[in-house]
Write a protein that holds these residues in place. Structure first.
Motif, mmCIF file in Angstrom:
data_model
loop_
_atom_site.group_PDB
_atom_site.id
_atom_site.type_symbol
_atom_site.label_atom_id
_atom_site.label_comp_id
_atom_site.label_asym_id
_atom_site.label_seq_id
_atom_site.Cartn_x
_atom_site.Cartn_y
_atom_site.Cartn_z
ATOM 1 N N ALA A 1 -17.226 -11.380 7.876
ATOM 2 C CA ALA A 1 -16.123 -12.187 7.353
ATOM 3 C C ALA A 1 -16.491 -12.995 6.118
ATOM 4 C CB ALA A 1 -15.593 -13.116 8.445
ATOM 5 N N LYS A 2 -17.687 -12.759 5.563
ATOM 6 C CA LYS A 2 -18.093 -13.418 4.328
ATOM 7 C C LYS A 2 -17.620 -12.593 3.135
ATOM 8 C CE LYS A 2 -20.551 -16.769 6.200
ATOM 9 N NZ LYS A 2 -20.193 -18.216 6.027
ATOM 10 N N ARG A 3 -17.042 -13.254 2.141
ATOM 11 C CA ARG A 3 -16.583 -12.546 0.942
ATOM 12 C C ARG A 3 -17.764 -12.323 0.000
ATOM 13 N NH1 ARG A 3 -11.941 -14.974 2.615
ATOM 14 N NH2 ARG A 3 -10.042 -13.745 2.303
ATOM 15 N N LEU A 4 -18.212 -11.080 -0.041
ATOM 16 C CA LEU A 4 -19.389 -10.741 -0.830
ATOM 17 C C LEU A 4 -19.093 -9.704 -1.906
ATOM 18 C CD1 LEU A 4 -21.976 -10.636 2.100
ATOM 19 C CD2 LEU A 4 -21.459 -12.539 0.557
ATOM 20 N N GLY A 5 -17.831 -9.498 -2.199
ATOM 21 C CA GLY A 5 -17.449 -8.559 -3.254
ATOM 22 C C GLY A 5 -17.380 -7.128 -2.755
ATOM 23 N N PHE A 6 -18.479 -6.616 -2.242
ATOM 24 C CA PHE A 6 -18.499 -5.217 -1.811
ATOM 25 C C PHE A 6 -17.707 -4.991 -0.528
ATOM 26 C CE2 PHE A 6 -22.545 -7.125 -0.273
ATOM 27 C CZ PHE A 6 -22.386 -6.977 1.095
ATOM 28 N N ASN A 7 -17.307 -6.055 0.170
ATOM 29 C CA ASN A 7 -16.491 -5.891 1.375
ATOM 30 C C ASN A 7 -15.068 -6.405 1.161
ATOM 31 O OD1 ASN A 7 -17.322 -8.577 1.251
ATOM 32 N ND2 ASN A 7 -17.477 -8.799 3.463
ATOM 33 N N GLN A 8 -14.614 -6.352 -0.080
ATOM 34 C CA GLN A 8 -13.222 -6.649 -0.411
ATOM 35 C C GLN A 8 -12.580 -5.395 -0.995
ATOM 36 O OE1 GLN A 8 -14.743 -10.568 -2.256
ATOM 37 N NE2 GLN A 8 -12.536 -10.862 -2.114
ATOM 38 N N LYS A 9 -11.296 -5.237 -0.735
ATOM 39 C CA LYS A 9 -10.633 -3.972 -1.046
ATOM 40 C C LYS A 9 -9.226 -4.222 -1.560
ATOM 41 C CE LYS A 9 -9.398 0.421 1.243
ATOM 42 N NZ LYS A 9 -9.456 1.157 2.538
ATOM 43 N N ASN A 10 -8.796 -3.378 -2.492
ATOM 44 C CA ASN A 10 -7.401 -3.354 -2.940
ATOM 45 C C ASN A 10 -6.727 -2.105 -2.409
ATOM 46 O OD1 ASN A 10 -7.539 -5.745 -4.414
ATOM 47 N ND2 ASN A 10 -8.248 -4.703 -6.243
ATOM 48 N N SER A 11 -5.472 -2.248 -2.033
ATOM 49 C CA SER A 11 -4.718 -1.105 -1.520
ATOM 50 C C SER A 11 -3.264 -1.291 -1.903
ATOM 51 C CB SER A 11 -4.854 -1.036 0.015
ATOM 52 O OG SER A 11 -4.092 0.023 0.545
ATOM 53 N N GLN A 12 -2.541 -0.205 -1.973
ATOM 54 C CA GLN A 12 -1.109 -0.333 -2.225
ATOM 55 C C GLN A 12 -0.334 0.711 -1.436
ATOM 56 O OE1 GLN A 12 -0.881 0.166 -6.576
ATOM 57 N NE2 GLN A 12 0.167 2.101 -6.240
ATOM 58 N N THR A 13 0.909 0.359 -1.151
ATOM 59 C CA THR A 13 1.782 1.252 -0.415
ATOM 60 C C THR A 13 3.213 1.001 -0.870
ATOM 61 O OG1 THR A 13 2.385 2.003 1.814
ATOM 62 C CG2 THR A 13 2.187 -0.361 1.496
ATOM 63 N N VAL A 14 4.119 1.876 -0.493
ATOM 64 C CA VAL A 14 5.535 1.695 -0.820
ATOM 65 C C VAL A 14 6.206 1.002 0.351
ATOM 66 C CG1 VAL A 14 7.714 2.825 -1.340
ATOM 67 C CG2 VAL A 14 5.586 3.700 -2.330
ATOM 68 N N LEU A 15 6.803 -0.138 0.065
ATOM 69 C CA LEU A 15 7.580 -0.864 1.063
ATOM 70 C C LEU A 15 9.033 -0.425 0.919
ATOM 71 C CD1 LEU A 15 7.435 -3.067 3.232
ATOM 72 C CD2 LEU A 15 7.861 -4.749 1.435
ATOM 73 N N LEU A 16 9.529 0.250 1.924
ATOM 74 C CA LEU A 16 10.851 0.860 1.840
ATOM 75 C C LEU A 16 11.969 -0.130 2.146
ATOM 76 C CD1 LEU A 16 10.023 4.185 3.736
ATOM 77 C CD2 LEU A 16 10.131 3.822 1.255
ATOM 78 N N SER A 17 13.155 0.200 1.694
ATOM 79 C CA SER A 17 14.329 -0.604 2.007
ATOM 80 C C SER A 17 14.493 -0.710 3.518
ATOM 81 C CB SER A 17 15.571 0.038 1.385
ATOM 82 O OG SER A 17 16.733 -0.689 1.741
ATOM 83 N N ALA A 18 14.754 -1.920 4.015
ATOM 84 C CA ALA A 18 14.969 -2.218 5.431
ATOM 85 C C ALA A 18 13.685 -2.163 6.262
ATOM 86 C CB ALA A 18 16.022 -1.301 6.045
ATOM 87 N N GLN A 19 12.539 -2.009 5.599
ATOM 88 C CA GLN A 19 11.268 -1.950 6.330
ATOM 89 C C GLN A 19 10.709 -3.372 6.456
ATOM 90 O OE1 GLN A 19 8.266 0.566 4.526
ATOM 91 N NE2 GLN A 19 7.219 0.855 6.485
ATOM 92 N N GLU A 20 10.963 -3.987 7.580
ATOM 93 C CA GLU A 20 10.571 -5.380 7.779
ATOM 94 C C GLU A 20 9.107 -5.523 8.161
ATOM 95 O OE1 GLU A 20 11.986 -9.341 10.326
ATOM 96 O OE2 GLU A 20 12.701 -7.354 10.902
ATOM 97 N N VAL A 21 8.537 -4.524 8.818
ATOM 98 C CA VAL A 21 7.190 -4.623 9.372
ATOM 99 C C VAL A 21 6.385 -3.382 9.016
ATOM 100 C CG1 VAL A 21 5.844 -4.746 11.510
ATOM 101 C CG2 VAL A 21 7.947 -6.081 11.289
ATOM 102 N N ILE A 22 5.100 -3.582 8.653
ATOM 103 C CA ILE A 22 4.181 -2.462 8.478
ATOM 104 C C ILE A 22 2.864 -2.806 9.168
ATOM 105 C CG2 ILE A 22 5.200 -1.748 6.275
ATOM 106 C CD1 ILE A 22 2.702 -2.941 4.895
ATOM 107 N N ALA A 23 2.102 -1.777 9.535
ATOM 108 C CA ALA A 23 0.796 -1.994 10.151
ATOM 109 C C ALA A 23 -0.206 -2.460 9.100
ATOM 110 C CB ALA A 23 0.307 -0.702 10.801
ATOM 111 N N LEU A 24 -1.145 -3.297 9.507
ATOM 112 C CA LEU A 24 -2.216 -3.707 8.606
ATOM 113 C C LEU A 24 -3.067 -2.498 8.230
ATOM 114 C CD1 LEU A 24 -3.528 -6.977 10.305
ATOM 115 C CD2 LEU A 24 -2.135 -6.806 8.243
ATOM 116 N N PRO A 25 -3.578 -2.449 7.012
ATOM 117 C CA PRO A 25 -4.468 -1.348 6.628
ATOM 118 C C PRO A 25 -5.707 -1.305 7.526
ATOM 119 C CG PRO A 25 -3.790 -2.603 4.695
ATOM 120 C CD PRO A 25 -3.336 -3.379 5.886
ATOM 121 N N THR A 26 -6.291 -0.134 7.665
ATOM 122 C CA THR A 26 -7.503 0.031 8.453
ATOM 123 C C THR A 26 -8.623 -0.851 7.899
ATOM 124 O OG1 THR A 26 -6.903 2.310 8.963
ATOM 125 C CG2 THR A 26 -9.212 1.691 9.271
#
Length: 212
Positions: free
Chosen positions: A41-66
Motif C-alpha cells: 500500500a506504499k506509493r512507490l511509482g512502480f505499483n501505480q497504474k493508469n487505466s481507462q474504460t467506457v462508462l456507458l449511458s445508465a451504467q451506475e456501477v462498475i467493478a473495480l479494476p483487477t
C-alpha cells in the motif's frame, strides 16, 4: 540485483550464510511475500497504474479494476473536455438516489463492495480514466521460480532486506537478532524513504515553487 523469485531466494540464503536444511526455500519465500504484503500500500511509482474504460449511458456501477488497492484520481473525458471527479461516501449517493434516480454528467463517485458507483447516473457514454495504487501479480509462495514483477527489480533491495531482517529476528534468532533489527531499521529509515522520495519526484504536483 535479483530479477526473479529464485534469484532472490538464492541471494538471501547466501547473504545469511544458511544451507537449505537450516533455512528451507519455502521459509524464504514466505518472508519475501510477507515483505511485499507489508509495502503493497506504499506509493512507490512502480505499483501505480493508469487505466481507462467506457462508462456507458445508465451504467451506475462498475467493478473495480483487477489489483485495485486505492484510488489516486478519476476523471471523465468527453470530446475535448476533461472532467475531474470527487469521491464521496456510498451513503451520500444512496441518500440522493432515493426515489427518482438522478441522471446527468457524473461528477462524484463512491467505492464499496469492490465497485465504483457514480452520481449522477450517466446520461450518455463517457471515457473514464482511472489512476490507482495496484497489486502486482506473479510473486507468491506458490509461484514458479521464474516469477517476477517490479518488487523483484525496482523494489528489490527493499523486499530482500525486509525479508532478511524478518528471517534473522523471527526464524534464525539467537545472536543474529540484533543484526536483523538493524536491517529492519535500515529498511524503515533509509531504503523505504529513498524509494518514496524517488516516486514523489517522478510525479508533478502542478505547483511552481520559487527558488530562494
Amino acid at each position: 540485483m535479483s530479477d526473479d523469485l529464485q534469484t532472490m531466494v538464492r541471494r538471501i540464503r547466501g547473504d545469511l550464510n544458511r544451507g537449505v536444511n537450516a533455512l528451507p526455500d519455502l521459509r524464504i519465500k514466505e518472508a519475501i511475500t510477507d515483505a511485499i504484503k507489508r509495502f503493497r500500500a506504499k506509493r512507490l511509482g512502480f505499483n501505480q497504474k493508469n487505466s481507462q474504460t467506457v462508462l456507458l449511458s445508465a451504467q451506475e456501477v462498475i467493478a473495480l479494476p483487477t489489483g485495485w488497492i486505492e484510488v489516486d484520481f478519476l476523471r471523465l473525458e468527453r470530446a475535448n473536455d476533461r472532467i475531474p471527479m470527487r469521491e464521496v461516501s456510498y451513503d451520500w449517493i444512496e441518500e440522493r438516489q432515493r426515489g427518482e434516480p438522478n441522471e446527468g454528467e457524473p461528477r462524484k463517485y463512491a467505492i464499496q463492495n469492490r465497485q465504483l458507483r457514480f452520481y449522477p447516473i450517466p446520461d450518455q457514454s463517457f471515457t473514464l480514466v482511472m489512476s490507482f495504487l495496484c497489486d502486482l501479480p506473479e510473486v507468491s509462495v506458490s509461484a514458479s521460480d521464474s516469477a517476477t514483477n517490479a518488487w523483484m527489480v525496482e523494489g528489490e533491495e527493499l523486499i530482500r532486506k525486509q525479508a532478511m531482517g524478518d528471517l534473522l529476528v523471527t526464524y534464525i534468532g539467537g545472536s543474529r537478532v540484533i543484526e536483523g533489527k538493524a536491517m529492519l531499521e535500515e529498511v524503515d529509515q533509509v531504503i523505504l524513504p529513498t524509494l518514496e522520495s524517488k516516486a514523489a519526484r517522478e510525479q508533478t504536483s502542478g505547483r511552481v515553487e520559487p527558488f530562494l
